[in-house]
Scaffold this motif. Sequence first.
Motif, PDB file in Angstrom:
ATOM      1  N   THR A 204       0.858  -1.180   0.000  1.00 15.46           N
ATOM      2  CA  THR A 204       0.000   0.000   0.000  1.00 15.46           C
ATOM      3  C   THR A 204       0.890   1.224   0.000  1.00 15.46           C
ATOM      4  O   THR A 204       1.621   1.470   0.972  1.00 15.46           O
ATOM      5  CB  THR A 204      -0.941   0.001   1.215  1.00 15.46           C
ATOM      6  OG1 THR A 204      -1.778  -1.162   1.153  1.00 15.46           O
ATOM      7  CG2 THR A 204      -1.811   1.252   1.231  1.00 15.46           C
ATOM      8  N   SER A 211      -4.381  -6.862   2.265  1.00 13.59           N
ATOM      9  CA  SER A 211      -5.572  -6.171   1.773  1.00 13.59           C
ATOM     10  C   SER A 211      -6.738  -7.133   1.605  1.00 13.59           C
ATOM     11  O   SER A 211      -6.559  -8.311   1.280  1.00 13.59           O
ATOM     12  CB  SER A 211      -5.272  -5.478   0.438  1.00 13.59           C
ATOM     13  OG  SER A 211      -4.284  -4.481   0.589  1.00 13.59           O
ATOM     14  N   THR A 227      -7.253  -2.095   3.487  1.00 10.62           N
ATOM     15  CA  THR A 227      -5.852  -2.490   3.529  1.00 10.62           C
ATOM     16  C   THR A 227      -5.238  -2.104   4.876  1.00 10.62           C
ATOM     17  O   THR A 227      -5.484  -1.011   5.392  1.00 10.62           O
ATOM     18  CB  THR A 227      -5.065  -1.850   2.368  1.00 10.62           C
ATOM     19  OG1 THR A 227      -3.723  -2.322   2.391  1.00 10.62           O
ATOM     20  CG2 THR A 227      -5.083  -0.335   2.434  1.00 10.62           C
ATOM     21  N   ILE A 243      -2.838   0.427  -4.174  1.00  5.53           N
ATOM     22  CA  ILE A 243      -2.667  -0.927  -3.657  1.00  5.53           C
ATOM     23  C   ILE A 243      -2.116  -1.819  -4.773  1.00  5.53           C
ATOM     24  O   ILE A 243      -2.698  -1.917  -5.849  1.00  5.53           O
ATOM     25  CB  ILE A 243      -3.981  -1.519  -3.132  1.00  5.53           C
ATOM     26  CG1 ILE A 243      -4.556  -0.654  -2.007  1.00  5.53           C
ATOM     27  CG2 ILE A 243      -3.757  -2.943  -2.617  1.00  5.53           C
ATOM     28  CD1 ILE A 243      -5.900  -1.131  -1.485  1.00  5.53           C
TER      29      ILE A 243
END
Length: 283
Positions: A204, A211, A227, A243
Amino acid sequence: MKNFLSIPKNNNITNIAIGKFDGIHLGHQQILDSLRENSAIIIIDNHTKDFLTSINDRFLRLKNTYPNLYLLELESIKHLEGSAFIAMLLELLPKLETIVVGYDFRFGHNRGFSGNDIANFFKGRVIIIPQVKYNEIPLHSSTIKDLIRHGDIAISNAMLGWNYTIKGEAIKGQGLASQKLFATLNIQTSGYVLPSSGVYASLTDDEMSVSFIGNRLSTDKQFAIETHIIGKAHIPHKHSIRITFLKKIRDNRHFSDLQTLKAQIRQDIAQAKEILESSFHKS
Protein backbone atom coordinates in the motif's frame (compact mmCIF):
# COMPACT_ATOMS: atom_id res chain seq x y z
CA MET A 1 -1.65 13.04 -22.58
CA LYS A 2 -1.73 14.98 -25.85
CA ASN A 3 -4.57 14.64 -28.34
CA PHE A 4 -3.27 12.99 -31.51
CA LEU A 5 -5.62 15.00 -33.72
CA SER A 6 -3.89 18.17 -32.48
CA ILE A 7 -0.36 17.05 -33.33
CA PRO A 8 1.72 19.75 -35.08
CA LYS A 9 1.88 19.14 -38.84
CA ASN A 10 5.63 19.88 -38.89
CA ASN A 11 6.45 16.88 -36.65
CA ASN A 12 9.37 14.57 -37.44
CA ILE A 13 7.69 11.31 -36.41
CA THR A 14 8.64 8.48 -38.75
CA ASN A 15 7.36 5.38 -36.92
CA ILE A 16 4.39 4.70 -34.70
CA ALA A 17 2.84 1.97 -32.59
CA ILE A 18 -0.96 1.93 -32.44
CA GLY A 19 -3.19 0.11 -29.97
CA LYS A 20 -5.14 0.29 -26.76
CA PHE A 21 -2.18 -0.91 -24.67
CA ASP A 22 -4.33 -1.63 -21.62
CA GLY A 23 -1.98 -3.19 -19.08
CA ILE A 24 1.19 -2.54 -21.11
CA HIS A 25 1.83 -6.27 -20.69
CA LEU A 26 4.71 -8.34 -22.08
CA GLY A 27 3.03 -8.62 -25.47
CA HIS A 28 2.63 -4.86 -25.67
CA GLN A 29 6.26 -4.47 -24.70
CA GLN A 30 7.31 -6.40 -27.78
CA ILE A 31 5.35 -3.93 -29.90
CA LEU A 32 6.98 -0.97 -28.18
CA ASP A 33 10.45 -2.52 -28.43
CA SER A 34 10.08 -2.42 -32.22
CA LEU A 35 9.98 1.37 -32.24
CA ARG A 36 12.99 3.32 -33.44
CA GLU A 37 14.04 6.97 -33.23
CA ASN A 38 11.47 9.68 -33.99
CA SER A 39 8.71 7.40 -32.79
CA ALA A 40 5.32 7.93 -31.20
CA ILE A 41 2.75 5.79 -29.42
CA ILE A 42 -0.90 6.32 -30.31
CA ILE A 43 -3.25 4.98 -27.65
CA ILE A 44 -6.80 4.40 -28.85
CA ASP A 45 -9.27 4.69 -25.99
CA ASN A 46 -12.99 4.00 -25.81
CA HIS A 47 -13.49 4.80 -22.10
CA THR A 48 -14.62 1.30 -21.19
CA LYS A 49 -14.63 0.16 -17.59
CA ASP A 50 -12.91 -2.99 -16.29
CA PHE A 51 -9.47 -1.83 -17.35
CA LEU A 52 -6.04 -2.95 -16.14
CA THR A 53 -4.59 0.54 -16.42
CA SER A 54 -6.29 3.90 -16.64
CA ILE A 55 -5.19 6.31 -19.34
CA ASN A 56 -3.21 8.19 -16.71
CA ASP A 57 -1.56 4.92 -15.56
CA ARG A 58 -0.47 4.23 -19.12
CA PHE A 59 0.92 7.73 -19.47
CA LEU A 60 2.90 7.47 -16.22
CA ARG A 61 4.33 4.07 -17.15
CA LEU A 62 5.39 5.10 -20.63
CA LYS A 63 6.27 8.79 -20.48
CA ASN A 64 9.93 8.45 -19.45
CA THR A 65 10.82 5.94 -22.16
CA TYR A 66 8.43 7.15 -24.86
CA PRO A 67 7.95 10.93 -24.62
CA ASN A 68 5.74 11.13 -27.73
CA LEU A 69 2.49 9.76 -26.34
CA TYR A 70 -0.81 10.60 -27.96
CA LEU A 71 -4.42 9.78 -27.18
CA LEU A 72 -6.85 9.05 -30.00
CA GLU A 73 -10.48 8.84 -28.94
CA LEU A 74 -12.30 5.94 -30.59
CA GLU A 75 -15.42 8.08 -30.87
CA SER A 76 -13.60 10.44 -33.24
CA ILE A 77 -12.50 7.73 -35.69
CA LYS A 78 -14.97 4.84 -35.43
CA HIS A 79 -16.90 6.05 -38.48
CA LEU A 80 -13.83 5.97 -40.74
CA GLU A 81 -13.30 3.22 -43.28
CA GLY A 82 -9.88 1.56 -43.36
CA SER A 83 -8.47 3.73 -46.15
CA ALA A 84 -9.72 6.90 -44.50
CA PHE A 85 -8.12 5.96 -41.19
CA ILE A 86 -4.70 5.42 -42.77
CA ALA A 87 -5.14 8.61 -44.83
CA MET A 88 -5.74 10.51 -41.59
CA LEU A 89 -2.52 9.10 -40.13
CA LEU A 90 -0.56 10.13 -43.22
CA GLU A 91 -2.04 13.61 -43.21
CA LEU A 92 -1.06 14.18 -39.57
CA LEU A 93 2.29 12.37 -39.91
CA PRO A 94 3.70 13.41 -43.29
CA LYS A 95 7.07 11.69 -42.63
CA LEU A 96 5.58 8.38 -41.51
CA GLU A 97 7.64 5.36 -42.63
CA THR A 98 6.70 2.49 -40.26
CA ILE A 99 3.52 1.35 -38.49
CA VAL A 100 3.78 -1.26 -35.71
CA VAL A 101 0.72 -3.12 -34.43
CA GLY A 102 -0.13 -6.33 -32.61
CA TYR A 103 -1.45 -9.47 -34.30
CA ASP A 104 -5.00 -8.73 -33.10
CA PHE A 105 -5.11 -5.06 -34.10
CA ARG A 106 -8.38 -4.00 -35.73
CA PHE A 107 -9.28 -0.65 -37.25
CA GLY A 108 -11.82 1.06 -39.46
CA HIS A 109 -15.61 1.11 -39.33
CA ASN A 110 -16.98 -1.76 -37.21
CA ARG A 111 -13.37 -2.90 -36.72
CA GLY A 112 -13.59 -4.31 -40.21
CA PHE A 113 -9.88 -4.22 -41.01
CA SER A 114 -6.89 -6.08 -39.56
CA GLY A 115 -3.20 -5.31 -39.41
CA ASN A 116 -2.72 -7.22 -42.66
CA ASP A 117 -4.93 -4.67 -44.42
CA ILE A 118 -2.70 -1.72 -43.54
CA ALA A 119 -0.38 -2.50 -46.47
CA ASN A 120 -3.33 -1.98 -48.85
CA PHE A 121 -3.42 1.71 -47.92
CA PHE A 122 0.14 2.43 -46.76
CA LYS A 123 3.27 2.11 -48.88
CA GLY A 124 5.69 2.17 -45.95
CA ARG A 125 6.82 -0.60 -43.62
CA VAL A 126 4.22 -2.52 -41.60
CA ILE A 127 5.34 -4.60 -38.61
CA ILE A 128 2.81 -6.99 -37.11
CA ILE A 129 3.99 -8.47 -33.82
CA PRO A 130 2.86 -12.11 -33.54
CA GLN A 131 1.00 -13.54 -30.58
CA VAL A 132 3.07 -13.80 -27.40
CA LYS A 133 2.51 -16.68 -24.96
CA TYR A 134 3.31 -17.20 -21.30
CA ASN A 135 3.65 -20.89 -20.38
CA GLU A 136 1.63 -21.70 -23.51
CA ILE A 137 -1.13 -19.26 -22.47
CA PRO A 138 -1.86 -16.62 -25.15
CA LEU A 139 -0.95 -13.27 -23.67
CA HIS A 140 -3.88 -10.92 -24.05
CA SER A 141 -5.40 -8.21 -21.84
CA SER A 142 -8.68 -10.13 -21.61
CA THR A 143 -6.81 -13.24 -20.40
CA ILE A 144 -5.03 -11.25 -17.70
CA LYS A 145 -8.33 -9.69 -16.62
CA ASP A 146 -9.88 -13.15 -16.22
CA LEU A 147 -6.90 -14.30 -14.15
CA ILE A 148 -7.21 -11.28 -11.86
CA ARG A 149 -10.95 -11.83 -11.46
CA HIS A 150 -10.17 -15.40 -10.34
CA GLY A 151 -7.51 -14.22 -7.90
CA ASP A 152 -4.60 -15.69 -9.88
CA ILE A 153 -2.48 -12.66 -9.12
CA ALA A 154 0.94 -14.29 -9.34
CA ILE A 155 0.28 -15.51 -12.91
CA SER A 156 -1.30 -12.23 -14.01
CA ASN A 157 1.67 -10.30 -12.61
CA ALA A 158 4.06 -12.52 -14.56
CA MET A 159 2.11 -11.88 -17.76
CA LEU A 160 1.99 -8.15 -17.12
CA GLY A 161 5.66 -7.91 -16.27
CA TRP A 162 4.76 -5.79 -13.25
CA ASN A 163 2.61 -6.19 -10.13
CA TYR A 164 -1.05 -5.38 -10.64
CA THR A 165 -2.04 -2.10 -9.00
CA ILE A 166 -5.27 -0.20 -8.43
CA LYS A 167 -5.69 3.39 -7.32
CA GLY A 168 -8.52 5.16 -5.57
CA GLU A 169 -9.68 7.69 -3.04
CA ALA A 170 -9.61 7.11 0.72
CA ILE A 171 -13.07 6.85 2.26
CA LYS A 172 -14.41 6.42 5.77
CA GLY A 173 -14.83 2.80 6.85
CA GLN A 174 -17.22 1.34 9.39
CA GLY A 175 -14.85 2.32 12.23
CA LEU A 176 -14.77 -1.18 13.65
CA ALA A 177 -11.34 -2.28 12.46
CA SER A 178 -9.27 0.34 14.29
CA GLN A 179 -11.24 -0.16 17.51
CA LYS A 180 -11.54 -3.95 17.74
CA LEU A 181 -9.42 -5.43 14.96
CA PHE A 182 -6.51 -3.84 13.06
CA ALA A 183 -6.26 -0.31 11.70
CA THR A 184 -7.15 -0.15 8.00
CA LEU A 185 -7.48 2.28 5.16
CA ASN A 186 -10.59 2.01 3.00
CA ILE A 187 -10.44 2.74 -0.70
CA GLN A 188 -13.09 3.60 -3.26
CA THR A 189 -12.14 3.03 -6.86
CA SER A 190 -13.85 2.64 -10.20
CA GLY A 191 -12.95 1.26 -13.59
CA TYR A 192 -10.21 -1.15 -12.55
CA VAL A 193 -10.67 -4.91 -12.81
CA LEU A 194 -10.89 -6.09 -9.20
CA PRO A 195 -9.35 -9.31 -7.88
CA SER A 196 -11.74 -11.96 -6.60
CA SER A 197 -13.12 -11.65 -3.09
CA GLY A 198 -10.54 -12.51 -0.46
CA VAL A 199 -7.32 -11.50 1.31
CA TYR A 200 -4.06 -10.59 -0.45
CA ALA A 201 -0.43 -9.94 0.32
CA SER A 202 0.03 -6.43 -1.00
CA LEU A 203 1.85 -3.15 -0.96
CA THR A 204 0.00 0.00 0.00
CA ASP A 205 1.79 3.08 -1.29
CA ASP A 206 4.92 0.88 -1.36
CA GLU A 207 4.55 -0.26 2.28
CA MET A 208 4.01 -3.93 3.17
CA SER A 209 0.33 -4.59 3.73
CA VAL A 210 -2.46 -7.13 3.74
CA SER A 211 -5.57 -6.17 1.77
CA PHE A 212 -9.17 -7.37 1.70
CA ILE A 213 -11.69 -7.17 -1.13
CA GLY A 214 -15.28 -8.32 -0.81
CA ASN A 215 -18.38 -8.14 1.36
CA ARG A 216 -17.62 -7.96 5.08
CA LEU A 217 -19.44 -11.19 5.89
CA SER A 218 -18.68 -11.09 9.61
CA THR A 219 -19.90 -7.53 10.25
CA ASP A 220 -22.07 -5.25 8.11
CA LYS A 221 -22.12 -7.39 4.91
CA GLN A 222 -21.13 -4.32 2.84
CA PHE A 223 -18.62 -4.43 -0.01
CA ALA A 224 -15.25 -2.97 0.90
CA ILE A 225 -11.65 -2.65 -0.20
CA GLU A 226 -9.58 -2.40 2.97
CA THR A 227 -5.85 -2.49 3.53
CA HIS A 228 -3.78 -2.80 6.71
CA ILE A 229 -0.21 -1.53 6.62
CA ILE A 230 1.82 -4.14 8.47
CA GLY A 231 3.39 -2.94 11.68
CA LYS A 232 1.28 0.19 12.01
CA ALA A 233 -1.24 0.37 14.83
CA HIS A 234 -2.40 3.76 13.59
CA ILE A 235 -2.44 4.76 9.93
CA PRO A 236 -2.46 8.47 9.01
CA HIS A 237 -5.33 9.55 6.78
CA LYS A 238 -4.54 9.65 3.07
CA HIS A 239 -6.47 11.30 0.24
CA SER A 240 -5.45 8.77 -2.40
CA ILE A 241 -4.27 5.19 -2.04
CA ARG A 242 -2.38 2.82 -4.33
CA ILE A 243 -2.67 -0.93 -3.66
CA THR A 244 -0.36 -3.39 -5.41
CA PHE A 245 -1.34 -7.07 -5.27
CA LEU A 246 1.29 -9.81 -5.05
CA LYS A 247 -0.50 -13.00 -4.05
CA LYS A 248 -3.86 -14.22 -2.79
CA ILE A 249 -3.76 -15.64 0.74
CA ARG A 250 -7.29 -16.94 1.18
CA ASP A 251 -10.91 -16.60 0.11
CA ASN A 252 -13.41 -14.44 1.95
CA ARG A 253 -15.44 -16.21 4.61
CA HIS A 254 -17.72 -15.61 7.59
CA PHE A 255 -16.42 -15.71 11.17
CA SER A 256 -18.68 -16.32 14.15
CA ASP A 257 -17.24 -13.54 16.32
CA LEU A 258 -14.71 -10.71 16.19
CA GLN A 259 -12.11 -12.53 18.27
CA THR A 260 -12.01 -15.39 15.79
CA LEU A 261 -11.82 -12.89 12.93
CA LYS A 262 -8.99 -11.02 14.66
CA ALA A 263 -7.04 -14.24 15.15
CA GLN A 264 -7.42 -15.04 11.44
CA ILE A 265 -6.32 -11.52 10.44
CA ARG A 266 -3.24 -11.95 12.63
CA GLN A 267 -2.43 -15.11 10.66
CA ASP A 268 -3.09 -13.26 7.39
CA ILE A 269 -0.66 -10.53 8.40
CA ALA A 270 2.06 -13.05 9.26
CA GLN A 271 1.54 -14.89 5.97
CA ALA A 272 1.52 -11.68 3.95
CA LYS A 273 4.72 -10.51 5.62
CA GLU A 274 6.41 -13.81 4.78
CA ILE A 275 5.31 -13.60 1.13
CA LEU A 276 6.39 -9.99 0.79
CA GLU A 277 9.77 -10.46 2.44
CA SER A 278 10.42 -13.49 0.24
CA SER A 279 9.47 -11.46 -2.83
CA PHE A 280 11.80 -8.62 -1.87
CA HIS A 281 14.61 -11.11 -1.25
CA LYS A 282 14.18 -12.59 -4.76
CA SER A 283 14.20 -9.17 -6.39
